[in-house]
Design a protein around this motif. Structure first.
Motif, PDB file in Angstrom:
ATOM      1  N   THR A 155       0.812  -1.220   0.000  1.00 25.57           N
ATOM      2  CA  THR A 155       0.000   0.000   0.000  1.00 25.57           C
ATOM      3  C   THR A 155       0.847   1.273   0.000  1.00 25.57           C
ATOM      4  OG1 THR A 155      -0.138  -0.113   2.423  1.00 25.57           O
ATOM      5  CG2 THR A 155      -1.933  -1.112   1.173  1.00 25.57           C
ATOM      6  N   TYR A 156       2.161   1.134  -0.011  1.00 24.98           N
ATOM      7  CA  TYR A 156       3.033   2.309   0.071  1.00 24.98           C
ATOM      8  C   TYR A 156       3.240   2.963  -1.290  1.00 24.98           C
ATOM      9  CZ  TYR A 156       6.510   5.045   2.690  1.00 24.98           C
ATOM     10  OH  TYR A 156       7.201   6.053   3.321  1.00 24.98           O
ATOM     11  N   ASN A 157       3.148   2.167  -2.338  1.00 24.46           N
ATOM     12  CA  ASN A 157       3.092   2.653  -3.714  1.00 24.46           C
ATOM     13  C   ASN A 157       4.229   3.623  -4.044  1.00 24.46           C
ATOM     14  OD1 ASN A 157       0.806   1.085  -3.659  1.00 24.46           O
ATOM     15  ND2 ASN A 157      -0.619   2.793  -3.612  1.00 24.46           N
ATOM     16  N   MET A 158       3.909   4.809  -4.565  1.00 28.65           N
ATOM     17  CA  MET A 158       4.917   5.747  -5.037  1.00 28.65           C
ATOM     18  C   MET A 158       5.948   6.112  -3.978  1.00 28.65           C
ATOM     19  SD  MET A 158       4.481   9.659  -6.352  1.00 28.65           S
ATOM     20  CE  MET A 158       3.668   9.295  -7.887  1.00 28.65           C
ATOM     21  N   MET A 159       5.543   6.136  -2.717  1.00 30.81           N
ATOM     22  CA  MET A 159       6.478   6.561  -1.690  1.00 30.81           C
ATOM     23  C   MET A 159       7.617   5.574  -1.493  1.00 30.81           C
ATOM     24  SD  MET A 159       5.596   9.544  -0.986  1.00 30.81           S
ATOM     25  CE  MET A 159       6.880   9.798   0.227  1.00 30.81           C
TER      26      MET A 159
END
Length: 255
Positions: A155-159
């Motif tokens: 769920t952290y995706n782009m970060m």
């Protein structure tokens, strides 16, 4: 750590409320004797941040939106005028546009990715560059990352790639600033319930998974992060630079 930072001047960026990691760090630096400069993002944020800054007897309380070069100019001019030195910089900010943050990295926009990198990563380099001439006796620059920089957190995706870039940038800065006696390190706290983390999808599930996986069976706290930051800013850490220090109750060691 009582008085370990007596006489030191510390700039803390990222205090949003009394649950933010930056607040835990600012409180610990003050408890160790440092004098503080604390920033707030904009006029809307000021009423929430200024009372906290006053609680820590912050000498300087000033606006800072890192997307506005004029804010950076004014802040460092104020520090140079009032203190003529700086010993510690704490960078605890990150941003990504909501749609880009919640979507797949492969679908992210160039604009969104670029903005996330500028606010979350390049701003740290800019702040260190501005701090360097004020750190004539050496200093400590700290930024904040997360385990999602090292491994994929669904769920952290782009970060994830953004924080990975932040950690790599910190290592480069440590190499470049080392000859001046300026140390650069990264704090990598485990998941914790801050306002900023609320933008991450399924964050409650992430917290539960962190507790289950941690060898200590708990989350780390902002006070834990603050204590580590105060150590890294002190002479006790004078030979530590370029490191990513995990403050996560052991979460990162588990397979």
């Amino acid at each position: 750590m009582t008085n370990a930072l007596a006489g030191r001047k510390a700039l803390v960026i990222g205090v949003a409320n009394d649950k933010s990691i930056a607040w835990g760090i600012a409180s610990a630096l003050r408890a160790a004797g440092a004098e503080l400069a604390i920033t707030y993002l904009n006029p809307k944020a000021e009423p929430h941040v200024r009372p906290l800054a006053e609680k820590l007897d912050a000498r300087i309380v000033a606006p800072l939106d890192v997307a506005r070069p004029d804010d950076e100019d004014a802040l460092f001019n104020k520090i140079a005028t009032e203190w003529d030195r700086l010993d510690v910089v704490v960078h605890s900010i990150a941003y990504a546009p909501r749609d880009d943050l919640h979507g797949r990295v492969i679908d992210s926009t160039a604009e969104g990715f670029g903005l996330a990198m500028d606010v979350s990563v390049h701003s740290f380099a800019r702040l260190c560059r501005r701090a360097e001439p004020l750190m004539r006796a050496g200093g400590s620059c700290l930024t904040v990352s997360y385990y999602g920089a090292e491994k994929v957190i669904s769920t952290y995706n782009m970060m994830g790639p953004v924080k990975a870039a932040l950690e790599a940038t910190a290592r480069e800065l440590a190499s470049e600033l080392g000859p001046s006696g300026v140390r650069v390190n990264v704090l990598s706290p485990g998941a914790m319930a801050t306002r900023a983390a609320g933008g991450i999808a399924e964050f409650d599930a992430m917290l539960e998974a962190t507790i289950e996986r941690s060898p200590m069976g708990r989350l780390a706290s902002i006070e834990d992060v603050g204590a580590t930051a105060a150590f890294l800013a002190s002479d006790g850490a004078r030979s530590i630079t370029g490191e990513t220090i995990h403050v996560d109750a052991g979460y990162h060691i588990m397979g």
